[in-house]
Write a protein that holds these residues in place. Structure first.
Motif, PDB file in Angstrom:
ATOM      1  N   THR A 232       0.837  -1.203   0.000  1.00  0.00           N
ATOM      2  CA  THR A 232       0.000   0.000   0.000  1.00  0.00           C
ATOM      3  C   THR A 232       0.871   1.251   0.000  1.00  0.00           C
ATOM      4  OG1 THR A 232      -1.766  -1.169   1.158  1.00  0.00           O
ATOM      5  CG2 THR A 232      -1.859   1.214   1.197  1.00  0.00           C
TER       6      THR A 232
ATOM      7  N   ILE B 287       0.651   2.832  -3.615  1.00  0.00           N
ATOM      8  CA  ILE B 287      -0.486   3.746  -3.554  1.00  0.00           C
ATOM      9  C   ILE B 287      -0.086   5.034  -2.828  1.00  0.00           C
ATOM     10  CG2 ILE B 287      -2.828   4.128  -2.690  1.00  0.00           C
ATOM     11  CD1 ILE B 287      -3.370   1.164  -3.133  1.00  0.00           C
ATOM     12  N   ASN B 288       0.261   4.928  -1.553  1.00  0.00           N
ATOM     13  CA  ASN B 288       0.501   6.121  -0.737  1.00  0.00           C
ATOM     14  C   ASN B 288       1.700   6.947  -1.191  1.00  0.00           C
ATOM     15  OD1 ASN B 288      -1.670   5.285   0.831  1.00  0.00           O
ATOM     16  ND2 ASN B 288      -0.368   4.281   2.342  1.00  0.00           N
TER      17      ASN B 288
ATOM     18  N   GLN C  63       0.507   2.049 -13.527  1.00  0.00           N
ATOM     19  CA  GLN C  63      -0.921   2.105 -13.203  1.00  0.00           C
ATOM     20  C   GLN C  63      -1.438   0.716 -12.860  1.00  0.00           C
ATOM     21  OE1 GLN C  63      -3.062   4.814 -12.902  1.00  0.00           O
ATOM     22  NE2 GLN C  63      -4.359   3.260 -12.028  1.00  0.00           N
TER      23      GLN C  63
ATOM     24  N   SER D 260      -0.613  -0.234  -9.247  1.00  0.00           N
ATOM     25  CA  SER D 260      -1.495   0.455  -8.316  1.00  0.00           C
ATOM     26  C   SER D 260      -2.888  -0.172  -8.328  1.00  0.00           C
ATOM     27  CB  SER D 260      -1.570   1.937  -8.687  1.00  0.00           C
ATOM     28  OG  SER D 260      -2.404   2.633  -7.820  1.00  0.00           O
ATOM     29  N   THR D 261      -3.381  -0.486  -9.507  1.00  0.00           N
ATOM     30  CA  THR D 261      -4.705  -1.095  -9.643  1.00  0.00           C
ATOM     31  C   THR D 261      -4.751  -2.461  -8.971  1.00  0.00           C
ATOM     32  OG1 THR D 261      -5.122   0.096 -11.695  1.00  0.00           O
ATOM     33  CG2 THR D 261      -6.427  -1.889 -11.315  1.00  0.00           C
TER      34      THR D 261
ATOM     35  N   VAL E 268      -3.020  -3.541  -6.394  1.00  0.00           N
ATOM     36  CA  VAL E 268      -3.078  -3.356  -4.939  1.00  0.00           C
ATOM     37  C   VAL E 268      -4.484  -2.940  -4.517  1.00  0.00           C
ATOM     38  CG1 VAL E 268      -2.197  -2.036  -2.973  1.00  0.00           C
ATOM     39  CG2 VAL E 268      -0.623  -2.852  -4.736  1.00  0.00           C
ATOM     40  N   ARG E 269      -5.100  -2.056  -5.269  1.00  0.00           N
ATOM     41  CA  ARG E 269      -6.475  -1.632  -4.955  1.00  0.00           C
ATOM     42  C   ARG E 269      -7.459  -2.799  -5.074  1.00  0.00           C
ATOM     43  NH1 ARG E 269      -6.309   3.887  -4.487  1.00  0.00           N
ATOM     44  NH2 ARG E 269      -4.586   4.889  -5.550  1.00  0.00           N
ATOM     45  N   GLU E 270      -7.240  -3.689  -6.026  1.00  0.00           N
ATOM     46  CA  GLU E 270      -8.096  -4.867  -6.165  1.00  0.00           C
ATOM     47  C   GLU E 270      -7.948  -5.790  -4.958  1.00  0.00           C
ATOM     48  OE1 GLU E 270      -7.414  -6.789  -9.913  1.00  0.00           O
ATOM     49  OE2 GLU E 270      -8.065  -5.034 -11.040  1.00  0.00           O
TER      50      GLU E 270
ATOM     51  N   LEU F 169      -7.048  -4.880  -1.904  1.00  0.00           N
ATOM     52  CA  LEU F 169      -7.716  -4.204  -0.780  1.00  0.00           C
ATOM     53  C   LEU F 169      -9.235  -4.315  -0.905  1.00  0.00           C
ATOM     54  CD1 LEU F 169      -5.441  -1.044  -0.512  1.00  0.00           C
ATOM     55  CD2 LEU F 169      -5.418  -3.070   0.958  1.00  0.00           C
ATOM     56  N   GLY F 170      -9.746  -4.244  -2.128  1.00  0.00           N
ATOM     57  CA  GLY F 170     -11.186  -4.402  -2.348  1.00  0.00           C
ATOM     58  C   GLY F 170     -11.647  -5.803  -2.008  1.00  0.00           C
TER      59      GLY F 170
ATOM     60  N   ASP G 236     -11.866  -6.067   1.729  1.00  0.00           N
ATOM     61  CA  ASP G 236     -13.045  -5.345   2.195  1.00  0.00           C
ATOM     62  C   ASP G 236     -14.333  -6.144   1.948  1.00  0.00           C
ATOM     63  OD1 ASP G 236     -14.281  -2.895   3.272  1.00  0.00           O
ATOM     64  OD2 ASP G 236     -15.110  -2.718   1.247  1.00  0.00           O
TER      65      ASP G 236
END
Length: 91
Positions: free
Chosen positions: A49, A53-54, A72, A75-76, A78-80, A82-83, A86
């Motif tokens: 992260t 990202i940060n 990109q 980054s995407t 890592v966001r996936e 985290l999603g 969640d």
């Protein structure tokens, strides 16, 4: 195969999501969630992260499109992850 300006046959290429697909996706979400609850998983998530990202800029002046796309994508991804964590936390 359809031609770019011809919408005919496009629906054939779009497959509806079925129960089996949903179950597989939930299993993968759960794997990431379980990993996120371990000490090693927490360290890993903090690292990726912070790294992607940060403290991350996707594009700098002068970069070529391929390099920007790769950055990109990191980054995407890592966001996936985290999603997924969640979603699993809410089930």
């Amino acid at each position: 195969m359809y031609e770019p300006l011809n919408w005919e046959g496009l629906d054939e290429e779009l497959k509806p999501v079925n129960e089996e697909d949903v179950k597989k996706a939930q299993e993968i979400d759960r794997i990431f969630y379980d990993m996120s609850n371990t000490n090693e998983g927490k360290l890993f998530l903090k690292y990726i992260t912070d790294r992607y990202i940060n403290n991350y800029t996707v594009a700098y002046p002068g970069m070529d499109q391929l390099e920007v796309g790769i950055r990109q994508g990191k980054s995407t991804l890592v966001r996936e992850i985290l999603g997924a964590i969640d979603r699993a936390s809410k089930s």
